[in-house]
Design a protein around this motif. Structure first.
Motif, PDB file in Angstrom:
ATOM      1  N   CYS A  48       2.019  25.300 -14.913  1.00 10.92           N
ATOM      2  CA  CYS A  48       1.656  26.284 -15.935  1.00 10.92           C
ATOM      3  C   CYS A  48       0.383  25.909 -16.683  1.00 10.92           C
ATOM      4  CB  CYS A  48       2.803  26.444 -16.931  1.00 10.92           C
ATOM      5  SG  CYS A  48       4.351  27.043 -16.212  1.00 10.92           S
ATOM      6  N   MET A  49       0.095  24.610 -16.758  1.00 13.31           N
ATOM      7  CA  MET A  49      -1.074  24.140 -17.501  1.00 13.31           C
ATOM      8  C   MET A  49      -2.255  23.839 -16.597  1.00 13.31           C
ATOM      9  SD  MET A  49       0.173  24.409 -20.466  1.00 13.31           S
ATOM     10  CE  MET A  49      -1.169  23.686 -21.407  1.00 13.31           C
ATOM     11  N   GLY A  50      -2.096  24.065 -15.292  1.00 13.39           N
ATOM     12  CA  GLY A  50      -3.195  23.850 -14.364  1.00 13.39           C
ATOM     13  C   GLY A  50      -3.197  22.512 -13.654  1.00 13.39           C
ATOM     14  N   ALA A  51      -2.246  21.618 -13.983  1.00 19.12           N
ATOM     15  CA  ALA A  51      -2.171  20.332 -13.285  1.00 19.12           C
ATOM     16  C   ALA A  51      -1.792  20.560 -11.828  1.00 19.12           C
ATOM     17  CB  ALA A  51      -1.135  19.440 -13.970  1.00 19.12           C
ATOM     18  N   LYS A  52      -2.445  19.842 -10.916  1.00 21.66           N
ATOM     19  CA  LYS A  52      -2.292  20.116  -9.484  1.00 21.66           C
ATOM     20  C   LYS A  52      -1.356  19.120  -8.793  1.00 21.66           C
ATOM     21  CE  LYS A  52      -6.839  22.304  -9.171  1.00 21.66           C
ATOM     22  NZ  LYS A  52      -6.241  23.643  -9.224  1.00 21.66           N
ATOM     23  N   THR A  53      -0.642  19.633  -7.790  1.00 20.06           N
ATOM     24  CA  THR A  53       0.233  18.819  -6.942  1.00 20.06           C
ATOM     25  C   THR A  53      -0.089  19.144  -5.500  1.00 20.06           C
ATOM     26  OG1 THR A  53       2.019  18.815  -8.580  1.00 20.06           O
ATOM     27  CG2 THR A  53       2.627  18.313  -6.304  1.00 20.06           C
ATOM     28  N   THR A  54      -0.253  18.117  -4.664  1.00 21.98           N
ATOM     29  CA  THR A  54      -0.613  18.320  -3.262  1.00 21.98           C
ATOM     30  C   THR A  54       0.525  17.877  -2.345  1.00 21.98           C
ATOM     31  OG1 THR A  54      -2.973  18.036  -3.722  1.00 21.98           O
ATOM     32  CG2 THR A  54      -2.258  17.715  -1.442  1.00 21.98           C
ATOM     33  N   PHE A  55       0.795  18.699  -1.332  1.00 18.55           N
ATOM     34  CA  PHE A  55       1.806  18.405  -0.316  1.00 18.55           C
ATOM     35  C   PHE A  55       1.095  18.181   1.019  1.00 18.55           C
ATOM     36  CE2 PHE A  55       4.010  20.705  -3.569  1.00 18.55           C
ATOM     37  CZ  PHE A  55       5.298  20.176  -3.592  1.00 18.55           C
ATOM     38  N   ASP A  56       1.391  17.049   1.661  1.00 18.57           N
ATOM     39  CA  ASP A  56       0.842  16.769   2.984  1.00 18.57           C
ATOM     40  C   ASP A  56       1.761  17.270   4.088  1.00 18.57           C
ATOM     41  OD1 ASP A  56      -1.491  15.471   2.041  1.00 18.57           O
ATOM     42  OD2 ASP A  56      -0.303  13.668   1.631  1.00 18.57           O
ATOM     43  N   ALA A  57       2.990  17.595   3.730  1.00 19.93           N
ATOM     44  CA  ALA A  57       3.968  18.138   4.676  1.00 19.93           C
ATOM     45  C   ALA A  57       5.027  18.868   3.866  1.00 19.93           C
ATOM     46  CB  ALA A  57       4.605  17.028   5.509  1.00 19.93           C
ATOM     47  N   ALA A  58       5.815  19.668   4.547  1.00 16.72           N
ATOM     48  CA  ALA A  58       6.858  20.429   3.868  1.00 16.72           C
ATOM     49  C   ALA A  58       7.943  19.501   3.329  1.00 16.72           C
ATOM     50  CB  ALA A  58       7.480  21.436   4.829  1.00 16.72           C
ATOM     51  N   PRO A  59       8.441  19.719   2.125  1.00 17.20           N
ATOM     52  CA  PRO A  59       9.513  18.894   1.574  1.00 17.20           C
ATOM     53  C   PRO A  59      10.791  19.047   2.396  1.00 17.20           C
ATOM     54  CG  PRO A  59       9.158  20.844   0.215  1.00 17.20           C
ATOM     55  CD  PRO A  59       8.036  20.804   1.199  1.00 17.20           C
ATOM     56  N   GLN A  60      11.592  18.004   2.411  1.00 24.94           N
ATOM     57  CA  GLN A  60      12.821  17.996   3.202  1.00 24.94           C
ATOM     58  C   GLN A  60      14.088  17.981   2.359  1.00 24.94           C
ATOM     59  OE1 GLN A  60      12.675  18.234   6.714  1.00 24.94           O
ATOM     60  NE2 GLN A  60      10.591  18.736   6.037  1.00 24.94           N
ATOM     61  N   ARG A  61      13.969  17.628   1.081  1.00 26.74           N
ATOM     62  CA  ARG A  61      15.136  17.556   0.191  1.00 26.74           C
ATOM     63  C   ARG A  61      14.747  18.197  -1.152  1.00 26.74           C
ATOM     64  NH1 ARG A  61      19.328  14.396   1.252  1.00 26.74           N
ATOM     65  NH2 ARG A  61      19.639  13.902  -0.961  1.00 26.74           N
ATOM     66  N   ILE A  62      15.229  19.420  -1.344  1.00 25.99           N
ATOM     67  CA  ILE A  62      14.811  20.203  -2.504  1.00 25.99           C
ATOM     68  C   ILE A  62      15.978  20.393  -3.473  1.00 25.99           C
ATOM     69  CG2 ILE A  62      13.795  22.384  -3.271  1.00 25.99           C
ATOM     70  CD1 ILE A  62      12.720  22.749  -0.411  1.00 25.99           C
ATOM     71  N   VAL A  63      15.688  20.209  -4.751  1.00 25.59           N
ATOM     72  CA  VAL A  63      16.639  20.545  -5.809  1.00 25.59           C
ATOM     73  C   VAL A  63      16.046  21.704  -6.599  1.00 25.59           C
ATOM     74  CG1 VAL A  63      17.678  19.778  -7.991  1.00 25.59           C
ATOM     75  CG2 VAL A  63      17.706  18.276  -6.001  1.00 25.59           C
ATOM     76  N   THR A  64      16.880  22.693  -6.929  1.00 30.22           N
ATOM     77  CA  THR A  64      16.424  23.864  -7.675  1.00 30.22           C
ATOM     78  C   THR A  64      17.026  23.862  -9.072  1.00 30.22           C
ATOM     79  OG1 THR A  64      18.223  25.223  -6.769  1.00 30.22           O
ATOM     80  CG2 THR A  64      16.136  25.229  -5.595  1.00 30.22           C
ATOM     81  N   SER A  65      16.257  24.329 -10.039  1.00 31.01           N
ATOM     82  CA  SER A  65      16.744  24.336 -11.426  1.00 31.01           C
ATOM     83  C   SER A  65      17.833  25.369 -11.642  1.00 31.01           C
ATOM     84  CB  SER A  65      15.586  24.613 -12.390  1.00 31.01           C
ATOM     85  OG  SER A  65      15.092  25.941 -12.213  1.00 31.01           O
ATOM     86  N   ASN A  66      17.802  26.441 -10.842  1.00 34.74           N
ATOM     87  CA  ASN A  66      18.801  27.490 -11.002  1.00 34.74           C
ATOM     88  C   ASN A  66      18.899  28.325  -9.730  1.00 34.74           C
ATOM     89  OD1 ASN A  66      16.522  29.057 -11.048  1.00 34.74           O
ATOM     90  ND2 ASN A  66      17.063  30.201 -12.887  1.00 34.74           N
ATOM     91  N   ALA A  67      19.753  29.350  -9.800  1.00 43.12           N
ATOM     92  CA  ALA A  67      20.024  30.151  -8.622  1.00 43.12           C
ATOM     93  C   ALA A  67      18.834  30.975  -8.170  1.00 43.12           C
ATOM     94  CB  ALA A  67      21.213  31.076  -8.897  1.00 43.12           C
ATOM     95  N   ALA A  68      17.889  31.262  -9.068  1.00 44.74           N
ATOM     96  CA  ALA A  68      16.727  32.069  -8.688  1.00 44.74           C
ATOM     97  C   ALA A  68      15.886  31.346  -7.639  1.00 44.74           C
ATOM     98  CB  ALA A  68      15.889  32.397  -9.917  1.00 44.74           C
ATOM     99  N   GLY A  69      15.583  30.063  -7.889  1.00 48.38           N
ATOM    100  CA  GLY A  69      14.843  29.284  -6.906  1.00 48.38           C
ATOM    101  C   GLY A  69      15.632  29.099  -5.636  1.00 48.38           C
ATOM    102  N   LEU A  70      16.925  28.907  -5.777  1.00 45.81           N
ATOM    103  CA  LEU A  70      17.807  28.750  -4.623  1.00 45.81           C
ATOM    104  C   LEU A  70      17.778  29.985  -3.738  1.00 45.81           C
ATOM    105  CD1 LEU A  70      19.954  27.085  -3.177  1.00 45.81           C
ATOM    106  CD2 LEU A  70      21.632  27.927  -4.819  1.00 45.81           C
ATOM    107  N   GLU A  71      17.868  31.155  -4.379  1.00 51.14           N
ATOM    108  CA  GLU A  71      17.854  32.401  -3.611  1.00 51.14           C
ATOM    109  C   GLU A  71      16.537  32.589  -2.880  1.00 51.14           C
ATOM    110  OE1 GLU A  71      18.225  37.239  -4.129  1.00 51.14           O
ATOM    111  OE2 GLU A  71      19.017  35.931  -5.701  1.00 51.14           O
ATOM    112  N   LEU A  72      15.438  32.297  -3.558  1.00 52.75           N
ATOM    113  CA  LEU A  72      14.136  32.477  -2.928  1.00 52.75           C
ATOM    114  C   LEU A  72      13.992  31.584  -1.703  1.00 52.75           C
ATOM    115  CD1 LEU A  72      11.399  33.686  -2.725  1.00 52.75           C
ATOM    116  CD2 LEU A  72      10.614  32.248  -4.617  1.00 52.75           C
TER     117      LEU A  72
END
Length: 353
Positions: A48-72
């Motif tokens: 939200c503040m513009g700080a960047k995160t880079t992924f070199d490959a797709a994540p394999q173990r994901i935790v979601t804060s709520n059902a909205a992220g889970l559904e997506l």
């Protein structure tokens, strides 16, 4: 974000992937999977503040804060990577094809996930629908960026929800939700599926837009989203930066609090009465069953019919209510386009079938 307005948020879940075969065939499959996981990488996203995160490959173990992220993630076909969630989906909250698998996702927190449990989850990605857990009342503090880094967890936001209050202008369409779908598709290596989902969303909202194109803005019915679960003593208005304002506007309605800058704002019942909405959405959060949801909708309607300040509103007297769960309106996702169409059909039945 305001604690009461978010506390019961929406949901979704995990898709099982089955692999079979062995020997050289399996090695070939594994090699293909590795190649596929790295296709389109590196991918860089911002918070939200513009700080960047880079992924070199797709994540394999994901935790979601709520059902909205889970559904997506389920819609994207990456649900098999979900290893835990907070605010789990209640019964009936997800589309039928995902409900059974969603129920199998480990619940790390019935509300916000405790900080220690999140950091010890073994996740390599935390998908966050909230700008910060500190906004979730007395549910614990969020890990710091350094703590996420030390645990090997990358922190990504669904910006349509998490960054709503920071938008510089009112939201009148679903473009920010579509951007979330596309961005998460890139992060999880499911860009093709994301493009298909966005195309489907745009088709639905485009049909509504075309059907209503000759209805002047000042002739569109006014609309109040009554967040029953946020409390009845003082109503919580959805303002013009919130997802709901985009949904209502694109459905051909006029949010009675569209002049309020931000996401949510407590108002007075006298403010609601003064704006005299043509339609009122009885926005209740999922109770876990159709029967319980119907009961909550009935209770919300009964409150408005008997409360001295609202009982004489024309919309209340004539029962111009929409029974749509709050999660479907205030949290963005693939089904936001369906909510647009449902509201549009109620407000403009002769134009939107």
């Amino acid at each position: 974000m305001r604690p009461r307005a978010w506390c019961g948020v929406l949901a979704a879940v995990a898709l099982s992937a089955t692999a079979c075969g062995g020997g050289e065939g399996r090695k070939a499959d594994d090699a293909g999977a590795t190649t596929g996981a790295r296709a389109g990488f590196p991918v860089t996203v911002s918070d939200c503040m513009g700080a960047k995160t880079t992924f070199d490959a797709a994540p394999q173990r994901i935790v979601t804060s709520n059902a909205a992220g889970l559904e997506l993630l389920m819609w994207l076909g990456a649900g098999d990577k979900v290893v835990g969630t907070g605010f789990p989906p209640g019964k009936g909250a997800l589309p039928g094809e995902y409900a059974e698998r969603a129920a199998k996702v480990p619940v790390l927190g019935r509300t916000a996930i405790p900080k220690e449990k999140l950091l010890g989850s073994g996740a390599d990605l935390y998908l966050d629908s909230f700008s910060s857990m500190k906004n979730m009342g007395k549910m614990g503090e969020a890990p710091t960026p350094k703590e996420f880094e030390a645990a090997g967890i990358k922190h990504v936001f669904l910006k349509s929800s998490a960054c709503a209050a920071m938008n510089k202008s009112p939201r009148t369409d679903l473009s920010q939700i579509e951007a979330d779908v596309e961005e998460l598709g890139k992060v999880t290596g499911t860009s093709k599926r994301a493009a298909e989902l966005v195309e489907g969303m745009r088709k639905k909202t485009g049909e509504v837009r075309d059907a209503l194109e000759d209805v002047p803005a000042d002739k569109r019915p006014t609309y109040f989203l009554f967040d029953f679960d946020a409390g009845t003593k003082q109503p919580m208005a959805v303002c013009n930066r919130q997802v709901a304002n985009a949904v209502i506007t694109q459905a051909g309605g006029r949010n009675v609090f569209a002049d309020c800058d931000g996401d949510f704002k407590p108002v007075g019942w006298e403010d609601v009465v003064a704006r005299n909405p043509d339609w009122i959405q009885l926005a209740v959060r999922n109770r876990g069953s159709e029967e319980a949801n119907d009961k909550a909708f009935d209770e919300a309607a009964e409150f408005l019919k008997t409360f001295p300040a609202t009982k004489d509103l024309e919309a209340v007297r004539e029962g111009r209510f929409l029974r749509i769960r709050s999660e479907r309106t205030t949290i963005g996702g693939v089904r936001s386009a369906d909510t647009v169409r449902e509201i549009a059909h109620t407000l403009h039945p002769d134009r939107v079938k």
